[in-house]
Design a protein around this motif. Structure first.
Motif, PDB file in Angstrom:
ATOM      1  N   PHE A 143     -40.102 -17.874  27.631  1.00  0.00           N
ATOM      2  CA  PHE A 143     -40.098 -19.260  28.077  1.00  0.00           C
ATOM      3  C   PHE A 143     -39.228 -20.139  27.178  1.00  0.00           C
ATOM      4  O   PHE A 143     -38.519 -21.016  27.669  1.00  0.00           O
ATOM      5  N   LEU A 144     -39.261 -19.895  25.876  1.00  0.00           N
ATOM      6  CA  LEU A 144     -38.410 -20.675  24.963  1.00  0.00           C
ATOM      7  C   LEU A 144     -36.940 -20.491  25.308  1.00  0.00           C
ATOM      8  O   LEU A 144     -36.152 -21.439  25.250  1.00  0.00           O
ATOM      9  N   ALA A 168     -34.529 -12.905  19.085  1.00  0.00           N
ATOM     10  CA  ALA A 168     -34.672 -12.850  17.627  1.00  0.00           C
ATOM     11  C   ALA A 168     -34.978 -14.242  17.078  1.00  0.00           C
ATOM     12  O   ALA A 168     -35.793 -14.402  16.157  1.00  0.00           O
ATOM     13  N   GLU A 169     -34.328 -15.237  17.638  1.00  0.00           N
ATOM     14  CA  GLU A 169     -34.581 -16.612  17.220  1.00  0.00           C
ATOM     15  C   GLU A 169     -36.011 -17.020  17.600  1.00  0.00           C
ATOM     16  O   GLU A 169     -36.697 -17.703  16.836  1.00  0.00           O
ATOM     17  N   ALA A 170     -36.478 -16.576  18.766  1.00  0.00           N
ATOM     18  CA  ALA A 170     -37.855 -16.852  19.198  1.00  0.00           C
ATOM     19  C   ALA A 170     -38.841 -16.256  18.204  1.00  0.00           C
ATOM     20  O   ALA A 170     -39.798 -16.915  17.793  1.00  0.00           O
ATOM     21  N   LYS A 171     -38.596 -15.033  17.816  1.00  0.00           N
ATOM     22  CA  LYS A 171     -39.472 -14.360  16.864  1.00  0.00           C
ATOM     23  C   LYS A 171     -39.565 -15.146  15.563  1.00  0.00           C
ATOM     24  O   LYS A 171     -40.650 -15.341  15.013  1.00  0.00           O
ATOM     25  N   ASN A 230     -50.011 -26.269  23.875  1.00  0.00           N
ATOM     26  CA  ASN A 230     -51.188 -27.096  24.151  1.00  0.00           C
ATOM     27  C   ASN A 230     -51.798 -27.644  22.862  1.00  0.00           C
ATOM     28  O   ASN A 230     -52.997 -27.583  22.636  1.00  0.00           O
ATOM     29  N   ASP A 231     -50.940 -28.171  22.002  1.00  0.00           N
ATOM     30  CA  ASP A 231     -51.314 -28.815  20.731  1.00  0.00           C
ATOM     31  C   ASP A 231     -51.937 -27.879  19.698  1.00  0.00           C
ATOM     32  O   ASP A 231     -52.631 -28.325  18.792  1.00  0.00           O
ATOM     33  N   GLU A 232     -51.684 -26.574  19.818  1.00  0.00           N
ATOM     34  CA  GLU A 232     -52.144 -25.623  18.813  1.00  0.00           C
ATOM     35  C   GLU A 232     -50.968 -24.757  18.382  1.00  0.00           C
ATOM     36  O   GLU A 232     -50.185 -24.306  19.216  1.00  0.00           O
ATOM     37  N   VAL A 233     -50.839 -24.526  17.080  1.00  0.00           N
ATOM     38  CA  VAL A 233     -49.775 -23.656  16.576  1.00  0.00           C
ATOM     39  C   VAL A 233     -49.980 -22.268  17.159  1.00  0.00           C
ATOM     40  O   VAL A 233     -51.094 -21.733  17.146  1.00  0.00           O
ATOM     41  N   GLU A 234     -48.894 -21.702  17.692  1.00  0.00           N
ATOM     42  CA  GLU A 234     -48.972 -20.366  18.295  1.00  0.00           C
ATOM     43  C   GLU A 234     -48.083 -19.413  17.508  1.00  0.00           C
ATOM     44  O   GLU A 234     -46.911 -19.698  17.286  1.00  0.00           O
ATOM     45  N   LEU A 235     -48.640 -18.297  17.079  1.00  0.00           N
ATOM     46  CA  LEU A 235     -47.914 -17.319  16.274  1.00  0.00           C
ATOM     47  C   LEU A 235     -47.628 -16.026  17.039  1.00  0.00           C
ATOM     48  O   LEU A 235     -47.048 -15.102  16.486  1.00  0.00           O
ATOM     49  N   ARG A 236     -48.017 -15.968  18.314  1.00  0.00           N
ATOM     50  CA  ARG A 236     -47.821 -14.761  19.119  1.00  0.00           C
ATOM     51  C   ARG A 236     -46.668 -14.962  20.094  1.00  0.00           C
ATOM     52  O   ARG A 236     -46.756 -15.778  21.002  1.00  0.00           O
ATOM     53  N   ARG A 237     -45.618 -14.174  19.927  1.00  0.00           N
ATOM     54  CA  ARG A 237     -44.462 -14.269  20.821  1.00  0.00           C
ATOM     55  C   ARG A 237     -44.818 -13.846  22.245  1.00  0.00           C
ATOM     56  O   ARG A 237     -44.259 -14.342  23.208  1.00  0.00           O
ATOM     57  N   GLY A 238     -45.785 -12.969  22.393  1.00  0.00           N
ATOM     58  CA  GLY A 238     -46.183 -12.469  23.701  1.00  0.00           C
ATOM     59  C   GLY A 238     -47.252 -13.296  24.384  1.00  0.00           C
ATOM     60  O   GLY A 238     -47.774 -12.892  25.425  1.00  0.00           O
ATOM     61  N   ARG A 239     -47.591 -14.443  23.838  1.00  0.00           N
ATOM     62  CA  ARG A 239     -48.602 -15.313  24.450  1.00  0.00           C
ATOM     63  C   ARG A 239     -48.239 -15.575  25.910  1.00  0.00           C
ATOM     64  O   ARG A 239     -47.114 -15.935  26.230  1.00  0.00           O
TER      65      ARG A 239
END
Length: 116
Positions: free
Chosen positions: A61-62, A72-75, A86-95
């Motif tokens: 999506f990014l 690679a930049e997404a990672k 949704n206002d929460e830090v996300e650390l999973r690329r596969g979310r």
């Protein structure tokens, strides 16, 4: 990756504020050139980016939203904690994202919109 590199990346992404106007209506996907209209979008306004399926992975999506250029930049930006979903830090690329989710990177807000 050093903190200096991450800071420089965040500054570069922030400098792109004039690139985002709207998604190209003909295909649902815009190129960087189509976003360079020079119109600033308020930090509170989210740009709708339609997806073809019911869900899409965060890294994909990014790229679709033209917030980054490569996987690679997404990672890198996701692992660095620069992406919020949704206002929460996300650390999973596969979310898995679905329609209505809001993604923020360097002050740019984009909303996952249902496809046509």
């Amino acid at each position: 990756m050093s903190r200096r590199v991450l800071d420089r990346y965040a500054e570069a992404v922030s400098a792109m504020s004039g690139y985002f106007e709207s998604v190209a209506p003909s295909t649902g996907v815009g190129s960087r050139r189509e976003y360079r209209a020079g119109k600033d979008i308020s930090m509170s306004d989210a740009v709708d980016v339609p997806i073809d399926d019911d869900v899409i992975r965060l890294g994909q999506f990014l790229k679709l939203a033209n917030l980054i250029d490569s996987g690679a930049e997404a990672k890198t930006v996701i692992a660095s904690g620069l992406v919020r979903v949704n206002d929460e830090v996300e650390l999973r690329r596969g979310r898995q994202l679905q329609a209505g989710d809001i993604v923020v990177l360097a002050g740019h807000r984009v909303r996952v919109a249902p496809g046509r």
